[in-house]
Design a protein around this motif. Structure first.
Motif, PDB file in Angstrom:
ATOM      1  N   ALA A 129      33.708  51.793  46.948  1.00 44.69           N
ATOM      2  CA  ALA A 129      33.431  50.228  46.563  1.00 44.69           C
ATOM      3  C   ALA A 129      34.378  49.411  47.142  1.00 44.69           C
ATOM      4  O   ALA A 129      34.448  49.051  48.297  1.00 44.69           O
ATOM      5  CB  ALA A 129      33.058  50.176  45.218  1.00 44.69           C
ATOM      6  N   MET A 130      35.402  48.849  46.537  1.00 47.18           N
ATOM      7  CA  MET A 130      36.178  47.895  46.936  1.00 47.18           C
ATOM      8  C   MET A 130      37.832  48.296  46.670  1.00 47.18           C
ATOM      9  O   MET A 130      38.075  48.829  45.612  1.00 47.18           O
ATOM     10  CB  MET A 130      35.961  46.516  46.249  1.00 47.18           C
ATOM     11  CG  MET A 130      34.567  46.073  46.854  1.00 47.18           C
ATOM     12  SD  MET A 130      34.394  44.213  46.210  1.00 47.18           S
ATOM     13  CE  MET A 130      34.242  44.644  44.462  1.00 47.18           C
ATOM     14  N   VAL A 131      38.620  48.232  47.680  1.00 43.97           N
ATOM     15  CA  VAL A 131      40.089  48.462  47.489  1.00 43.97           C
ATOM     16  C   VAL A 131      40.887  47.521  48.053  1.00 43.97           C
ATOM     17  O   VAL A 131      40.447  46.786  48.983  1.00 43.97           O
ATOM     18  CB  VAL A 131      40.488  49.878  48.154  1.00 43.97           C
ATOM     19  CG1 VAL A 131      39.749  50.933  47.607  1.00 43.97           C
ATOM     20  CG2 VAL A 131      40.303  49.828  49.490  1.00 43.97           C
ATOM     21  N   GLU A 132      42.040  47.339  47.690  1.00 43.74           N
ATOM     22  CA  GLU A 132      43.037  46.525  48.131  1.00 43.74           C
ATOM     23  C   GLU A 132      44.399  47.308  48.961  1.00 43.74           C
ATOM     24  O   GLU A 132      44.693  48.288  48.148  1.00 43.74           O
ATOM     25  CB  GLU A 132      43.669  45.568  47.163  1.00 43.74           C
ATOM     26  CG  GLU A 132      42.685  44.679  46.570  1.00 43.74           C
ATOM     27  CD  GLU A 132      43.421  43.916  45.296  1.00 43.74           C
ATOM     28  OE1 GLU A 132      44.626  43.783  45.294  1.00 43.74           O
ATOM     29  OE2 GLU A 132      42.634  43.271  44.426  1.00 43.74           O
ATOM     30  N   ILE A 133      44.913  46.905  49.978  1.00 48.98           N
ATOM     31  CA  ILE A 133      45.942  47.651  50.565  1.00 48.98           C
ATOM     32  C   ILE A 133      47.175  46.876  50.856  1.00 48.98           C
ATOM     33  O   ILE A 133      46.702  45.558  51.386  1.00 48.98           O
ATOM     34  CB  ILE A 133      45.568  48.585  51.576  1.00 48.98           C
ATOM     35  CG1 ILE A 133      46.661  49.247  52.286  1.00 48.98           C
ATOM     36  CG2 ILE A 133      44.965  47.671  52.847  1.00 48.98           C
ATOM     37  CD1 ILE A 133      46.410  50.180  53.392  1.00 48.98           C
ATOM     38  N   LYS A 168      45.071  50.074  45.938  1.00 47.31           N
ATOM     39  CA  LYS A 168      44.440  49.945  44.516  1.00 47.31           C
ATOM     40  C   LYS A 168      43.027  49.717  44.530  1.00 47.31           C
ATOM     41  O   LYS A 168      42.248  48.909  45.230  1.00 47.31           O
ATOM     42  CB  LYS A 168      44.980  48.764  43.819  1.00 47.31           C
ATOM     43  CG  LYS A 168      44.704  48.516  42.513  1.00 47.31           C
ATOM     44  CD  LYS A 168      45.392  47.583  41.793  1.00 47.31           C
ATOM     45  CE  LYS A 168      45.003  47.452  40.178  1.00 47.31           C
ATOM     46  NZ  LYS A 168      45.912  46.256  39.582  1.00 47.31           N
ATOM     47  N   GLU A 169      42.311  50.580  43.726  1.00 47.88           N
ATOM     48  CA  GLU A 169      40.792  50.348  43.651  1.00 47.88           C
ATOM     49  C   GLU A 169      40.353  49.310  42.440  1.00 47.88           C
ATOM     50  O   GLU A 169      41.057  49.295  41.466  1.00 47.88           O
ATOM     51  CB  GLU A 169      40.306  51.775  43.267  1.00 47.88           C
ATOM     52  CG  GLU A 169      38.630  51.844  43.125  1.00 47.88           C
ATOM     53  CD  GLU A 169      38.116  53.087  42.673  1.00 47.88           C
ATOM     54  OE1 GLU A 169      37.156  53.661  43.279  1.00 47.88           O
ATOM     55  OE2 GLU A 169      38.749  53.651  41.748  1.00 47.88           O
ATOM     56  N   ARG A 170      39.748  48.571  43.018  1.00 46.03           N
ATOM     57  CA  ARG A 170      39.301  47.454  42.164  1.00 46.03           C
ATOM     58  C   ARG A 170      38.595  47.680  40.571  1.00 46.03           C
ATOM     59  O   ARG A 170      38.892  47.382  39.803  1.00 46.03           O
ATOM     60  CB  ARG A 170      38.218  46.410  42.877  1.00 46.03           C
ATOM     61  CG  ARG A 170      39.024  45.474  43.894  1.00 46.03           C
ATOM     62  CD  ARG A 170      39.506  44.150  43.280  1.00 46.03           C
ATOM     63  NE  ARG A 170      39.971  43.248  44.192  1.00 46.03           N
ATOM     64  CZ  ARG A 170      39.433  42.416  44.949  1.00 46.03           C
ATOM     65  NH1 ARG A 170      38.131  42.318  44.636  1.00 46.03           N
ATOM     66  NH2 ARG A 170      40.196  41.598  45.702  1.00 46.03           N
ATOM     67  N   SER A 171      37.489  48.805  40.831  1.00 45.02           N
ATOM     68  CA  SER A 171      36.837  49.077  39.680  1.00 45.02           C
ATOM     69  C   SER A 171      37.754  49.829  38.503  1.00 45.02           C
ATOM     70  O   SER A 171      37.463  49.546  37.358  1.00 45.02           O
ATOM     71  CB  SER A 171      35.510  49.808  40.103  1.00 45.02           C
ATOM     72  OG  SER A 171      35.918  50.904  40.712  1.00 45.02           O
ATOM     73  N   THR A 207      34.930  48.980  50.895  1.00 49.41           N
ATOM     74  CA  THR A 207      35.407  47.635  51.529  1.00 49.41           C
ATOM     75  C   THR A 207      37.004  47.487  51.271  1.00 49.41           C
ATOM     76  O   THR A 207      37.481  48.005  50.206  1.00 49.41           O
ATOM     77  CB  THR A 207      34.667  46.526  50.614  1.00 49.41           C
ATOM     78  OG1 THR A 207      33.251  46.646  50.915  1.00 49.41           O
ATOM     79  CG2 THR A 207      35.393  45.082  51.082  1.00 49.41           C
ATOM     80  N   VAL A 208      37.650  46.955  52.319  1.00 48.46           N
ATOM     81  CA  VAL A 208      39.042  46.961  52.259  1.00 48.46           C
ATOM     82  C   VAL A 208      39.674  45.504  52.419  1.00 48.46           C
ATOM     83  O   VAL A 208      39.161  44.890  53.265  1.00 48.46           O
ATOM     84  CB  VAL A 208      39.698  47.772  53.249  1.00 48.46           C
ATOM     85  CG1 VAL A 208      41.351  47.788  53.129  1.00 48.46           C
ATOM     86  CG2 VAL A 208      39.300  49.210  53.241  1.00 48.46           C
ATOM     87  N   PHE A 209      40.448  45.114  51.275  1.00 54.45           N
ATOM     88  CA  PHE A 209      40.872  43.727  51.238  1.00 54.45           C
ATOM     89  C   PHE A 209      42.292  43.797  51.766  1.00 54.45           C
ATOM     90  O   PHE A 209      43.133  44.541  51.444  1.00 54.45           O
ATOM     91  CB  PHE A 209      40.778  43.022  49.813  1.00 54.45           C
ATOM     92  CG  PHE A 209      39.341  42.769  49.269  1.00 54.45           C
ATOM     93  CD1 PHE A 209      39.016  41.674  49.669  1.00 54.45           C
ATOM     94  CD2 PHE A 209      38.830  43.795  48.686  1.00 54.45           C
ATOM     95  CE1 PHE A 209      37.552  41.358  49.224  1.00 54.45           C
ATOM     96  CE2 PHE A 209      37.775  43.428  48.139  1.00 54.45           C
ATOM     97  CZ  PHE A 209      37.050  42.409  48.468  1.00 54.45           C
ATOM     98  N   THR A 210      42.775  43.021  52.933  1.00 56.16           N
ATOM     99  CA  THR A 210      43.934  43.168  53.408  1.00 56.16           C
ATOM    100  C   THR A 210      44.576  41.692  53.524  1.00 56.16           C
ATOM    101  O   THR A 210      44.047  40.743  53.558  1.00 56.16           O
ATOM    102  CB  THR A 210      44.219  43.936  54.707  1.00 56.16           C
ATOM    103  OG1 THR A 210      43.810  43.006  55.774  1.00 56.16           O
ATOM    104  CG2 THR A 210      43.309  45.011  54.635  1.00 56.16           C
ATOM    105  N   ILE A 252      47.465  44.749  44.003  1.00 54.13           N
ATOM    106  CA  ILE A 252      48.196  45.848  44.627  1.00 54.13           C
ATOM    107  C   ILE A 252      49.506  45.093  44.569  1.00 54.13           C
ATOM    108  O   ILE A 252      50.652  45.534  44.219  1.00 54.13           O
ATOM    109  CB  ILE A 252      47.949  46.367  45.812  1.00 54.13           C
ATOM    110  CG1 ILE A 252      48.829  47.350  46.545  1.00 54.13           C
ATOM    111  CG2 ILE A 252      47.701  45.043  46.953  1.00 54.13           C
ATOM    112  CD1 ILE A 252      48.923  48.578  45.678  1.00 54.13           C
ATOM    113  N   GLU A 253      49.522  43.548  44.570  1.00 60.22           N
ATOM    114  CA  GLU A 253      50.751  42.921  44.772  1.00 60.22           C
ATOM    115  C   GLU A 253      51.249  43.080  43.036  1.00 60.22           C
ATOM    116  O   GLU A 253      52.722  42.961  43.048  1.00 60.22           O
ATOM    117  CB  GLU A 253      50.805  41.435  45.055  1.00 60.22           C
ATOM    118  CG  GLU A 253      50.362  41.495  46.803  1.00 60.22           C
ATOM    119  CD  GLU A 253      50.061  40.407  47.387  1.00 60.22           C
ATOM    120  OE1 GLU A 253      49.964  39.189  46.352  1.00 60.22           O
ATOM    121  OE2 GLU A 253      49.755  40.085  48.345  1.00 60.22           O
TER     122      GLU A 253
END
Length: 303
Positions: A129-133, A168-171, A207-210, A252-253
């Motif tokens: 689904a959605m992750v942050e790196i 980090k996985e959002r869900s 989906t990757v947020f950067t 993730i921060e």
């Protein structure tokens, strides 16, 4: 679990052993020599041992675990795990020495073994689904140096500190973090290094947020992004920390903040040799909460 809960749950070493038997074997003893599940008996005279009447062998219930070959009281082991899990930013070897009454060498070894259990987990394709790196750089604050000899001390990208890549996985709020090879020349992380970490934990089309670091450019290139990961950018260099509601890398921060404060405030200094085990420690705490964390660590303590 509070201290009083711990004392009620584990009043004696026998209670500790019985609890571990349930965690490891779920009340069905298995002989490691012949694989038999019948005629295997837990001894009453030596509680750490079991007898197999099929192959006439004796085996320890702690064989292949972090407790193997340790002469330290098992209640002290379990209490050390309890303290370790209850300390959000970690516990030092000296503090554990004072808490459970062992030598510093024993306390350091116990913490090292517990950290090895914390890293004993498989995160392959665990995120979707959605992750942050994001990346963090561990190694203390820059010091004033002679620029002609050492060059200017830097913070963040381009530094000579050890880079750590985190996802980090959002869900689920679970985190996976891995140190990159140390850069002696202060070279920046490459897109390949970043992709390798995403490739381990993310399923296709995640989906990757950067942030706007150019190393994430591979996500916008179909030939370099075979997993078809969807890329959403937050332009930090332009002062943008949330492009729209939910579009940020704040999760993730916040993990980096806890990791860095733990290393700075509790451990003070961590060498590159052991840094991954400390990163695993903070990932485990992030991924496991409440009483389930204690049982999860005991399960991961089995090699």
């Amino acid at each position: 679990m509070t201290f009083f809960d711990f004392m009620i749950k584990f009043p004696t070493e026998k209670a500790v052993i019985k609890y571990f038997l349930k965690i490891r074997y779920n009340d069905v003893l298995i002989c490691p020599h012949c694989g038999s599940k019948v005629r295997v008996q837990h001894r009453n005279d030596k509680l750490k041992l079991c007898n197999c009447h099929n192959c006439n062998n004796t085996f320890s219930i702690f064989k292949g675990t972090i407790f193997e070959k340790s002469s330290t009281d098992l209640r002290k082991w379990f209490y050390a795990i309890h303290l370790f899990l209850n300390s959000k930013k970690g516990i030092s070897g000296l503090q554990l020495q004072r808490e459970i009454g062992v030598t510093y060498k024993t306390a350091w070894r116990m913490l090292k073994q517990i950290r090895s259990a914390m890293g004993n987990t498989d995160m392959t394709k665990a995120f979707e689904a959605m992750v942050e790196i994001d990346e963090a750089y561990i190694g203390g604050k820059p010091r004033k140096q002679n620029n002609q000899i050492h060059g200017i001390a830097k913070r963040g990208k381009g530094t000579k500190k050890t880079p750590v890549i985190g996802v980090k996985e959002r869900s689920s709020n679970r985190v996976y973090a891995k140190i990159a090879l140390p850069n002696e020349k202060g070279q920046k992380l490459t897109g390949k290094q970043l992709f390798n970490v995403l490739d381990i934990v993310c399923k296709d089309k995640t989906t990757v947020f950067t942030d706007d670091y150019y190393g994430y450019g591979f996500l916008d290139d179909e030939t370099r992004n075979p997993r078809k990961l969807v890329h959403i950018v937050v332009n930090h260099s332009a002062g943008q920390f949330s492009a729209a509601p939910g579009i940020n890398t704040n999760g993730i921060e916040s993990f980096w903040a806890i990791l860095k404060r733990g290393i700075l405030g509790i451990y003070h200094h961590v060498s590159v040799k052991y840094m991954q085990s400390y990163v695993n420690e903070f990932c485990f705490r992030q991924n496991n909460h409440g009483d389930i964390a204690f049982d999860s660590l005991l399960k991961q303590a089995i090699a």
